[in-house]
Design a protein around this motif. Structure first.
Motif, mmCIF file in Angstrom:
data_model
loop_
_atom_site.group_PDB
_atom_site.id
_atom_site.type_symbol
_atom_site.label_atom_id
_atom_site.label_comp_id
_atom_site.label_asym_id
_atom_site.label_seq_id
_atom_site.Cartn_x
_atom_site.Cartn_y
_atom_site.Cartn_z
ATOM 1 N N ASP A 28 10.230 18.209 -3.967
ATOM 2 C CA ASP A 28 11.245 18.361 -5.019
ATOM 3 C C ASP A 28 12.435 19.201 -4.576
ATOM 4 O OD1 ASP A 28 9.810 16.825 -6.772
ATOM 5 O OD2 ASP A 28 8.845 18.517 -7.787
ATOM 6 N N LYS A 68 8.294 22.674 -4.045
ATOM 7 C CA LYS A 68 9.707 23.018 -4.217
ATOM 8 C C LYS A 68 10.370 23.241 -2.857
ATOM 9 C CE LYS A 68 9.134 25.246 -8.740
ATOM 10 N NZ LYS A 68 9.298 26.513 -9.517
ATOM 11 N N HIS A 71 3.527 18.753 -6.478
ATOM 12 C CA HIS A 71 4.965 18.847 -6.220
ATOM 13 C C HIS A 71 5.265 20.144 -5.464
ATOM 14 C CE1 HIS A 71 6.323 15.469 -8.823
ATOM 15 N NE2 HIS A 71 5.163 15.725 -9.420
#
Length: 314
Positions: free
Chosen positions: A13, A172, A170
């Motif tokens: 992400d 970052k 996910h």
């Protein structure tokens, strides 16, 4: 998770408007990767070809530049694929392998810089015993330890993480780094402590050792005018590389352990600095600042210029 193949996928992400600027990102990073490969291997080839450069200092520089290529190869191919993909994903097993390779090669960088600092220390502070201390077997031993020891240290958290259950899918970021620890369902105190221990042994201790050796070199060179110039020429490039890489790696390692709400754009900029600065600027710093390499580079480009002028005239 893909139930048909029983493969767990992690989504990155950390990209900023990748669907809008995918081709621009791809072209820029492909050019950077090409420059990294060509510039590093140019310096390595010069060191390998010319016997006058078959000295411990230049051998360690060649090892450092090869390490830069390995570091880039761990990251750039996957990054380039992600830019052109609809989804920026990676299997969990591949993510763990990238995590292991990323920190293993990064740790090797600090070990190689430490060995280079020791080599300069012996050369300048104890020149009469240099050939006795820095023998071929000693150089080979340093190189083996510089790559094998970090790999052993970094394999432990990877193996432990492979057995842990993950509840988040996910990341970052744009690559698998220490933030992988945040994917686990239950945070492991053991992994965090072990990570800090490895950080201390692979980063802090080498940095302190390098600073100590260069302080000793500068003190001795200040007393002796004859070696002052030599000390400046050999120590300055190493210090520039050390300071830059230490700050970036410290940020990267501590990112998972500090609950910081960093904007996605800033995260991307910092990540790109980590994967770009060191591999790209290492050959520039050592190629321009190390006189032995610089002289051969000048001759190489001069011959290339003459050859191209001759071909153009004919």
């Amino acid at each position: 998770m893909d139930n048909r193949l029983n493969v767990t996928y992690i989504t990155f992400d950390g990209h900023v408007e990748v669907h809008k600027y995918r081709y621009l990102y791809f072209v820029i990073m492909f050019i950077v990767y090409t420059l990294i490969i060509s510039s590093n291997f140019t310096i390595v080839s010069i060191i390998v070809i010319h016997k006058s450069l078959h000295e411990p200092m230049y051998i360690f520089i060649a090892a450092l530049l090869i390490n830069s290529v390995l570091f880039s190869t761990v990251i750039y191919p996957k990054l380039l694929i992600d830019f052109l993909s609809e989804k920026q994903i990676i299997s969990y097993s591949a993510c763990l392998f990238q995590w292991f390779s990323y920190y293993s090669v990064a740790s090797s960088e600090f070990f190689l810089l430490s060995v280079m600092a020791y080599d300069r220390y012996v050369s300048i502070c104890n020149p009469l015993q240099y050939s006795t201390i820095m023998r071929k077997t000693t150089v080979n031993m340093f190189l083996i330890v510089a790559w094998v020891l970090p790999a052993c240290e970094c394999s432990v958290p990877m193996l432990l993480s492979a057995k842990k259950e993950i509840c988040k899918f996910h990341l970052k970021g744009i690559l698998c780094n220490s933030t992988v620890l945040k994917l686990h369902c239950v945070s492991s105190t053991l992994l965090h402590i072990y990570g800090l221990v490895v950080f201390a042994s692979a980063v802090l201790l080498p940095v302190l050792f390098i600073l100590f050796t260069y302080t000793r070199i500068l003190v001795i060179s200040y007393r002796c005018k004859g070696v002052r110039r030599k000390a400046a020429q050999t120590c300055l490039p190493h210090l520039l590389v050390l300071i830059n890489f230490s700050c970036l790696i410290a940020y990267d390692v501590l990112l998972a352990r500090l609950e910081l709400d960093i904007p996605i754009t800033l995260r991307l900029i910092m990540a790109l600095q980590i994967v770009t600065y060191q591999p790209l600027f290492n050959p520039i710093i050592y190629g321009l600042k190390m006189r032995g390499i610089y002289e051969h580079l000048k001759r190489l480009f001069y011959k290339t210029k003459l050859l191209s002028s001759h071909n153009f005239a004919s």
